[in-house]
Design an enzyme around this catalytic site. Structure first.
Site, mmCIF file in Angstrom:
data_model
loop_
_atom_site.group_PDB
_atom_site.id
_atom_site.type_symbol
_atom_site.label_atom_id
_atom_site.label_comp_id
_atom_site.label_asym_id
_atom_site.label_seq_id
_atom_site.Cartn_x
_atom_site.Cartn_y
_atom_site.Cartn_z
ATOM 1 C CG HIS A 33 -11.393 14.433 -1.853
ATOM 2 N ND1 HIS A 33 -10.371 14.984 -2.597
ATOM 3 C CD2 HIS A 33 -11.644 13.210 -2.387
ATOM 4 C CE1 HIS A 33 -10.035 14.136 -3.560
ATOM 5 N NE2 HIS A 33 -10.785 13.043 -3.453
ATOM 6 C CB SER A 124 2.474 2.868 -3.278
ATOM 7 O OG SER A 124 2.091 3.648 -4.387
ATOM 8 C CB SER A 125 3.319 8.223 -3.427
ATOM 9 O OG SER A 125 2.087 8.738 -2.989
ATOM 10 C CG ASP A 169 -2.726 9.427 1.593
ATOM 11 O OD1 ASP A 169 -3.852 9.286 2.112
ATOM 12 O OD2 ASP A 169 -2.565 9.751 0.409
HETATM 13 C C1 GLA Z 1 -5.265 11.302 -1.541
HETATM 14 C C2 GLA Z 1 -4.481 12.356 -0.763
HETATM 15 C C3 GLA Z 1 -5.006 12.478 0.667
HETATM 16 C C4 GLA Z 1 -6.514 12.666 0.695
HETATM 17 C C5 GLA Z 1 -7.215 11.660 -0.217
HETATM 18 C C6 GLA Z 1 -8.683 11.944 -0.353
HETATM 19 O O1 GLA Z 1 -5.056 10.039 -1.004
HETATM 20 O O2 GLA Z 1 -3.121 12.036 -0.723
HETATM 21 O O3 GLA Z 1 -4.357 13.530 1.330
HETATM 22 O O4 GLA Z 1 -6.865 13.974 0.351
HETATM 23 O O5 GLA Z 1 -6.651 11.620 -1.512
HETATM 24 O O6 GLA Z 1 -9.319 11.802 0.857
#
Ligand code: GLA
Length: 382
Positions: A33, A124-125, A169
């Site tokens: 986060h 996965s998304s 991600d």
């Molecule tokens: C999800 C979000 C990321 C990141 C994480 C927490 O995976 O897609 O952008 O904020 O939560 O670190």
């Protein structure tokens, strides 16, 4: 996934041949986060991926087929909109973003399959989005940079999936490098590959198999809370544009009395950004025990202060603390379900999985899945 099998199945759905792309899921060692707060993250791409076969169509239509759902979805390129079904959105959102940014794409057939477990916090998304961006780039010769692919993929998640995610991600999926983690500065997008040396240890993911329906709205709420905290600080310090720039004393002064909840959330983020920097140094020095301690601290913060854990994740982390062969553990990703990430001594992995599967089922009434992580390269053609 065998490419020959994918080709055969593509052929039986659409006929003919396709261009093939692979984009991996990801793990994150520490720094949770922090991405949407302009901080640092420490992810790696893994050897579980999404596979896409794509080819041009004569008309201006988009025909999709998802192997996981054995389902088709068809839409005109001129009528792209979020669908009721969720799986097409990660693909359509990317096509839509490209069109809105002025890139020329035509109709296409797209087949999708993969072995990234869905809803397990392994992104996965993002892997679907990045695979789509890369595949469309190759098919229509768009000449996108890797960074653009990641940013377009992130925007697709915002607009078509409604999750106001950060860049971690998608960046990890595109930029992953085998045997390395990526130390990414989410404010500047500068990054450094750090060798993942785990002598005698491995990263093990323990999947709670919990998928919380509320996770995307809670995620967006956390993001707004952070933005609120920043806004209160910016009123006095215009140079502060994200929690990355904020200090604890600013929080104490301008946020604490306004809203205790917002204060606690922002405080976690500032601590987590700092924790990542220290943890990354531990990794570089090969001090895995110290790195592991930082992971435990992160879990505590995510669970108690940021409140994005759940009882199943907390149980798994508390359980492994009983074993000295586990150096560190924490929930990973957005939260409310999915996996914990653990640093476990090689020889102990089988025993740990065996023991914890039993206690998890007894305590939480769910079956546990476990994966031993191997890192992998990012998005590419097959
Ligand atoms: C999800 C979000 C990321 C990141 C994480 C927490 O995976 O897609 O952008 O904020 O939560 O670190």
């Amino acid at each position: 996934m065998k490419i020959e099998d994918l080709k055969t199945r593509y052929n039986s759905v659409f006929g003919g041949e396709a261009l093939w792309v692979r984009s991996p899921g990801r793990i994150n060692i520490i720094g949770e986060h922090t991405d949407y707060n302009g901080g640092f993250v420490l992810p790696a791409a893994i050897n579980k991926a999404i596979y896409i076969g794509i080819s041009k169509r004569e008309d201006e239509e988009v025909h999709l087929y998802a192997e996981d759902f054995k389902e088709k979805h068809t839409v005109a390129l001129s009528a792209l909109a979020p669908s009721e079904k969720s799986w097409p959105n990660y693909i359509l959102g990317v096509a839509d973003q490209l069109l809105k940014s002025g890139y020329k794409i035509g109709g296409f057939n797209l087949y999708i399959d993969g072995d990234v477990p869905l809803g397990a916090g392994l992104s996965s998304s993002a892997a679907v989005e990045c695979a789509t961006g890369y595949a469309l780039d190759q098919l229509f010769n768009l000449k996108l940079t890797q960074e653009t692919i990641a940013l377009v993929a992130q925007k697709a998640e915002h607009t078509f999936a409604g999750v106001m995610c950060g860049i971690m991600d998608q960046f990890a999926s595109v930029f992953g490098k085998q045997d390395h983690v990526i130390k990414l500065d989410c404010r500047s997008l500068d990054y450094e590959y750090v060798p993942l040396k785990l002598d005698g240890y491995k990263l093990v993911l323990l999947n709670t198999n919990v998928k919380h329906a509320l996770s995307s709205s809670a995620y967006n709420t956390r993001r707004s809370q952070c933005e609120q905290g920043v806004a209160w600080i910016t009123a006095h310090h215009p140079e502060v544009t994200s929690l990355r720039d904020a200090t604890v004393s600013m929080l104490d002064k301008y946020v604490k009395e306004k809203d205790e909840e917002v204060y606690i959330k922002c405080r976690f983020v500032i601590d987590e950004i700092e924790r990542l920097l220290v943890a990354c140094d531990h990794l570089k020095k090969g001090d895995l025990a110290a790195l592991g301690q930082k992971m435990y601290e992160t879990h505590e913060g995510l669970s108690e202060a940021y409140e994005v854990s759940c009882k199943e994740l907390d149980f798994l982390v508390a359980e492994v603390r009983n074993y000295p062969q586990v150096l560190g553990a924490r929930m990973m990703g957005g939260g409310f379900g999915g996996c914990t990430i653990n640093i476990v001594k090689d020889e102990f992995i089988d025993e740990l999985i065996e023991k914890i599967s039993v206690s998890y089922e007894q305590e939480c009434g769910l079956a546990l899945s476990a994966y031993i992580v191997e890192t992998a390269d990012g998005t590419g053609k097959i």
